[in-house]
Design a protein around this motif. Structure first.
Motif, PDB file in Angstrom:
ATOM      1  N   ARG A   1      29.694  -7.875   6.020  1.00  8.31           N
ATOM      2  CA  ARG A   1      30.027  -8.622   4.805  1.00  8.31           C
ATOM      3  C   ARG A   1      29.054  -9.764   4.599  1.00  8.31           C
ATOM      4  NH1 ARG A   1      35.131  -9.092   6.471  1.00  8.31           N
ATOM      5  NH2 ARG A   1      34.791 -11.312   6.866  1.00  8.31           N
ATOM      6  N   ARG A   2      28.790 -10.496   5.667  1.00  9.26           N
ATOM      7  CA  ARG A   2      27.922 -11.673   5.544  1.00  9.26           C
ATOM      8  C   ARG A   2      26.496 -11.276   5.213  1.00  9.26           C
ATOM      9  NH1 ARG A   2      30.958 -14.516  10.686  1.00  9.26           N
ATOM     10  NH2 ARG A   2      32.907 -14.874   9.543  1.00  9.26           N
ATOM     11  N   ALA A   3      26.054 -10.138   5.746  1.00  6.38           N
ATOM     12  CA  ALA A   3      24.717  -9.646   5.390  1.00  6.38           C
ATOM     13  C   ALA A   3      24.647  -9.305   3.903  1.00  6.38           C
ATOM     14  CB  ALA A   3      24.374  -8.423   6.239  1.00  6.38           C
ATOM     15  N   LEU A   4      25.697  -8.682   3.373  1.00 10.22           N
ATOM     16  CA  LEU A   4      25.738  -8.348   1.948  1.00 10.22           C
ATOM     17  C   LEU A   4      25.784  -9.610   1.090  1.00 10.22           C
ATOM     18  CD1 LEU A   4      28.266  -5.369   2.044  1.00 10.22           C
ATOM     19  CD2 LEU A   4      25.831  -5.241   1.500  1.00 10.22           C
ATOM     20  N   ILE A   5      26.555 -10.597   1.535  1.00 13.44           N
ATOM     21  CA  ILE A   5      26.648 -11.859   0.790  1.00 13.44           C
ATOM     22  C   ILE A   5      25.292 -12.549   0.774  1.00 13.44           C
ATOM     23  CG2 ILE A   5      27.610 -14.194   0.847  1.00 13.44           C
ATOM     24  CD1 ILE A   5      30.231 -12.946   1.882  1.00 13.44           C
ATOM     25  N   LEU A   6      24.628 -12.603   1.927  1.00 11.22           N
ATOM     26  CA  LEU A   6      23.323 -13.255   2.004  1.00 11.22           C
ATOM     27  C   LEU A   6      22.316 -12.549   1.104  1.00 11.22           C
ATOM     28  CD1 LEU A   6      21.508 -15.390   3.254  1.00 11.22           C
ATOM     29  CD2 LEU A   6      21.147 -13.862   5.198  1.00 11.22           C
ATOM     30  N   ASP A   7      22.336 -11.221   1.108  1.00  9.01           N
ATOM     31  CA  ASP A   7      21.426 -10.466   0.247  1.00  9.01           C
ATOM     32  C   ASP A   7      21.704 -10.751  -1.220  1.00  9.01           C
ATOM     33  OD1 ASP A   7      19.391  -8.336  -0.093  1.00  9.01           O
ATOM     34  OD2 ASP A   7      21.040  -7.263  -1.030  1.00  9.01           O
TER      35      ASP A   7
ATOM     36  N   LEU B   1      24.744 -21.285   9.905  1.00 12.92           N
ATOM     37  CA  LEU B   1      23.489 -20.688  10.361  1.00 12.92           C
ATOM     38  C   LEU B   1      22.276 -21.256   9.631  1.00 12.92           C
ATOM     39  CD1 LEU B   1      24.528 -16.924  10.644  1.00 12.92           C
ATOM     40  CD2 LEU B   1      23.923 -18.443  12.527  1.00 12.92           C
ATOM     41  N   GLY B   2      22.527 -22.010   8.550  1.00 12.37           N
ATOM     42  CA  GLY B   2      21.439 -22.640   7.820  1.00 12.37           C
ATOM     43  C   GLY B   2      20.703 -21.742   6.858  1.00 12.37           C
ATOM     44  N   VAL B   3      21.367 -20.647   6.392  1.00  9.74           N
ATOM     45  CA  VAL B   3      20.684 -19.714   5.490  1.00  9.74           C
ATOM     46  C   VAL B   3      21.167 -19.818   4.048  1.00  9.74           C
ATOM     47  CG1 VAL B   3      20.050 -18.073   7.285  1.00  9.74           C
ATOM     48  CG2 VAL B   3      22.284 -17.873   6.192  1.00  9.74           C
ATOM     49  N   VAL B   4      22.322 -20.474   3.833  1.00 10.92           N
ATOM     50  CA  VAL B   4      22.775 -20.745   2.466  1.00 10.92           C
ATOM     51  C   VAL B   4      23.289 -22.179   2.410  1.00 10.92           C
ATOM     52  CG1 VAL B   4      23.487 -18.334   2.102  1.00 10.92           C
ATOM     53  CG2 VAL B   4      25.199 -20.033   2.762  1.00 10.92           C
ATOM     54  N   GLU B   5      23.365 -22.675   1.193  1.00 10.64           N
ATOM     55  CA  GLU B   5      23.965 -23.990   0.954  1.00 10.64           C
ATOM     56  C   GLU B   5      25.189 -23.801   0.070  1.00 10.64           C
ATOM     57  OE1 GLU B   5      22.976 -28.284  -1.204  1.00 10.64           O
ATOM     58  OE2 GLU B   5      21.415 -26.756  -1.001  1.00 10.64           O
ATOM     59  N   LYS B   6      26.333 -24.282   0.530  1.00 14.00           N
ATOM     60  CA  LYS B   6      27.545 -24.158  -0.267  1.00 14.00           C
ATOM     61  C   LYS B   6      27.501 -25.142  -1.427  1.00 14.00           C
ATOM     62  CE  LYS B   6      31.569 -23.427   1.373  1.00 14.00           C
ATOM     63  NZ  LYS B   6      32.873 -23.693   2.025  1.00 14.00           N
ATOM     64  N   VAL B   7      27.853 -24.650  -2.598  1.00 17.53           N
ATOM     65  CA  VAL B   7      27.968 -25.495  -3.785  1.00 17.53           C
ATOM     66  C   VAL B   7      29.347 -25.219  -4.381  1.00 17.53           C
ATOM     67  CG1 VAL B   7      25.491 -25.519  -4.247  1.00 17.53           C
ATOM     68  CG2 VAL B   7      26.892 -23.710  -5.230  1.00 17.53           C
ATOM     69  N   HIS B   8      29.717 -26.003  -5.388  1.00 17.96           N
ATOM     70  CA  HIS B   8      31.028 -25.836  -5.997  1.00 17.96           C
ATOM     71  C   HIS B   8      31.176 -24.423  -6.558  1.00 17.96           C
ATOM     72  CE1 HIS B   8      34.755 -26.869  -7.935  1.00 17.96           C
ATOM     73  NE2 HIS B   8      34.298 -26.413  -9.094  1.00 17.96           N
ATOM     74  N   GLY B   9      32.134 -23.661  -6.021  1.00 14.04           N
ATOM     75  CA  GLY B   9      32.415 -22.328  -6.532  1.00 14.04           C
ATOM     76  C   GLY B   9      31.575 -21.217  -5.966  1.00 14.04           C
ATOM     77  N   GLY B  10      30.665 -21.526  -5.017  1.00 12.90           N
ATOM     78  CA  GLY B  10      29.824 -20.459  -4.473  1.00 12.90           C
ATOM     79  C   GLY B  10      28.768 -20.970  -3.520  1.00 12.90           C
TER      80      GLY B  10
ATOM     81  N   ASP C   1      31.062 -20.312   4.883  1.00 17.14           N
ATOM     82  CA  ASP C   1      31.024 -21.380   5.893  1.00 17.14           C
ATOM     83  C   ASP C   1      30.162 -20.944   7.081  1.00 17.14           C
ATOM     84  OD1 ASP C   1      32.628 -23.164   4.522  1.00 17.14           O
ATOM     85  OD2 ASP C   1      34.488 -22.471   5.456  1.00 17.14           O
ATOM     86  N   ALA C   2      30.341 -19.697   7.518  1.00 17.23           N
ATOM     87  CA  ALA C   2      29.574 -19.185   8.661  1.00 17.23           C
ATOM     88  C   ALA C   2      28.083 -19.121   8.340  1.00 17.23           C
ATOM     89  CB  ALA C   2      30.092 -17.800   9.060  1.00 17.23           C
ATOM     90  N   LEU C   3      27.737 -18.659   7.136  1.00 18.65           N
ATOM     91  CA  LEU C   3      26.333 -18.580   6.732  1.00 18.65           C
ATOM     92  C   LEU C   3      25.724 -19.978   6.583  1.00 18.65           C
ATOM     93  CD1 LEU C   3      26.615 -15.686   4.127  1.00 18.65           C
ATOM     94  CD2 LEU C   3      25.476 -15.579   6.350  1.00 18.65           C
ATOM     95  N   ALA C   4      26.519 -20.929   6.106  1.00 21.05           N
ATOM     96  CA  ALA C   4      26.037 -22.299   5.975  1.00 21.05           C
ATOM     97  C   ALA C   4      25.752 -22.899   7.348  1.00 21.05           C
ATOM     98  CB  ALA C   4      27.056 -23.145   5.215  1.00 21.05           C
TER      99      ALA C   4
ATOM    100  N   PRO D   1      20.758 -20.040  -2.067  1.00 24.96           N
ATOM    101  CA  PRO D   1      19.903 -19.887  -0.884  1.00 24.96           C
ATOM    102  C   PRO D   1      19.219 -21.198  -0.544  1.00 24.96           C
ATOM    103  CG  PRO D   1      18.835 -18.933  -2.794  1.00 24.96           C
ATOM    104  CD  PRO D   1      20.212 -19.334  -3.242  1.00 24.96           C
ATOM    105  N   ILE D   2      18.911 -21.365   0.714  1.00 19.18           N
ATOM    106  CA  ILE D   2      18.131 -22.523   1.158  1.00 19.18           C
ATOM    107  C   ILE D   2      16.661 -22.120   1.112  1.00 19.18           C
ATOM    108  CG2 ILE D   2      17.528 -23.955   3.141  1.00 19.18           C
ATOM    109  CD1 ILE D   2      20.438 -24.095   3.842  1.00 19.18           C
ATOM    110  N   ALA D   3      15.886 -22.862   0.362  1.00 23.11           N
ATOM    111  CA  ALA D   3      14.456 -22.578   0.271  1.00 23.11           C
ATOM    112  C   ALA D   3      13.785 -23.056   1.548  1.00 23.11           C
ATOM    113  CB  ALA D   3      13.844 -23.289  -0.939  1.00 23.11           C
ATOM    114  N   GLU D   4      13.206 -22.110   2.315  1.00 24.74           N
ATOM    115  CA  GLU D   4      12.563 -22.465   3.570  1.00 24.74           C
ATOM    116  C   GLU D   4      11.132 -22.915   3.331  1.00 24.74           C
ATOM    117  OE1 GLU D   4      12.699 -19.258   6.274  1.00 24.74           O
ATOM    118  OE2 GLU D   4      14.857 -19.365   6.584  1.00 24.74           O
ATOM    119  N   ALA D   5      10.766 -24.016   3.986  1.00 28.21           N
ATOM    120  CA  ALA D   5       9.372 -24.433   3.981  1.00 28.21           C
ATOM    121  C   ALA D   5       8.575 -23.450   4.834  1.00 28.21           C
ATOM    122  CB  ALA D   5       9.241 -25.842   4.554  1.00 28.21           C
ATOM    123  N   SER D   6       7.280 -23.332   4.566  1.00 29.64           N
ATOM    124  CA  SER D   6       6.462 -22.380   5.313  1.00 29.64           C
ATOM    125  C   SER D   6       6.342 -22.755   6.781  1.00 29.64           C
ATOM    126  CB  SER D   6       5.064 -22.283   4.688  1.00 29.64           C
ATOM    127  OG  SER D   6       4.422 -23.545   4.737  1.00 29.64           O
TER     128      SER D   6
END
Length: 279
Positions: free
Chosen positions: A12-18, A52-61, A47-50, A64-69
């Motif tokens: 589920r989390r992989a699908l959400i991240l995608d 891990l540092g791969v998404v940022e939670k915002v109001h209602g959803g 919450d779990a993805l946040a 993605p976190i933009a990664e620096a190079s």
């Protein structure tokens, strides 16, 4: 609403991240409809993805976190991501390690998964710049020795590998890099190199956020007769600070079935062989 029991939390989390990455964000109500789960389940996944540092939670959803190079996630953070894909890739890549051959395994969570499929391959000589990977083979040998002692010494472990750990300076992703590692690798020759990567793209090729790791990987590539890259679909399109190889230098790229069709077609134009694990 009845929960969809067919998907594991990891899937589920992989699908959400995608979904978040492809559309630049996703709303909780959209995800509940798509996945057929409750909004509480989706919020726990976010919450779990946040964490891990791969998404940022915002109001209602979430967005993605933009990664620096130069951003380099730690081993622990990466080890919790795309577990099923890494396992599929490991199974598909393992047959490229021929009994009695000399192989190299670079640091990384996908090569770590692969190492666990190679412990029973007879007569391997394994060179690695990953203490975690060296420990996989060490633990397997120790378990085999205990089993042999328990059988009165009548059994022999045919899979026990000879392991060479390069030494070097440890990166956040637990790879050993730098001049010590480079000198060790330069003096050796491998039948096959299994290489994990931070990012893969048609333009930038293989890349990493760590300059020293890029140089160590170049030495790995120069010392190998055959190069097998193991990378899950989330690595496609990522570009780290330093490129260290073009796709044309890769003999085989083993990825998972989550790779979009357009990416498969683009990869096929540059690669000698593309293996889709779990397809």
């Amino acid at each position: 609403m009845s929960e969809n029991q067919n998907l594991l939390a990891e899937q589920r989390r992989a699908l959400i991240l995608d979904e978040v990455r492809r559309h630049g964000g996703a709303r909780v109500n959209e995800l509940t409809r798509k996945l057929k789960v409750s909004d509480m389940t989706v919020r726990r996944d976010l919450d779990a993805l946040a964490r891990l540092g791969v998404v940022e939670k915002v109001h209602g959803g979430a967005v993605p976190i933009a990664e620096a190079s130069t951003h380099e996630p730690g081993f622990e953070a990466k080890s919790g991501m795309e577990l099923s894909a890494k396992e599929d890739i490991a199974r598909a890549a393992a047959p490229f390690a021929v009994p009695g051959s000399a192989i190299a395994l670079s640091g990384g969570t996908t090569t770590y998964a692969l190492a666990q499929h190679l412990v029973d391959v007879p007569g391997l000589t394994v060179v690695t710049n990953s203490m975690r990977i060296a420990d996989v083979f060490h633990s397997a040998r120790r378990a085999a020795d205990v089993a042999s002692e328990g059988a009165g010494g009548r059994e022999r472990s045919f899979g026990a590998a000879t392991v060479v750990l390069t030494g070097g300076v440890r990166t956040p992703s637990d790879a050993l890099v730098g001049p010590v590692a480079d000198a060790a690798i330069r003096s050796l020759h491998f039948d096959v190199l299994f290489l994990g990567v931070h990012g893969v793209s048609a333009e930038a090729g293989l890349s990493t956020p760590n300059l020293a790791e890029a140089e160590t990987n170049r030495h790995f590539l120069r010392s190998a007769r055959r190069v097998v890259v193991v990378a899950d679909h989330t690595k496609w399109g990522k570009v780290g600070l330093s490129s260290f190889a073009a796709l044309s230098e890769v003999d085989v790229l083993v990825t998972d079935a989550g790779l979009p069709r357009a990416a498969r077609e683009e990869m096929a134009e540059h690669l000698r062989e593309l293996v889709l694990a779990g397809a």
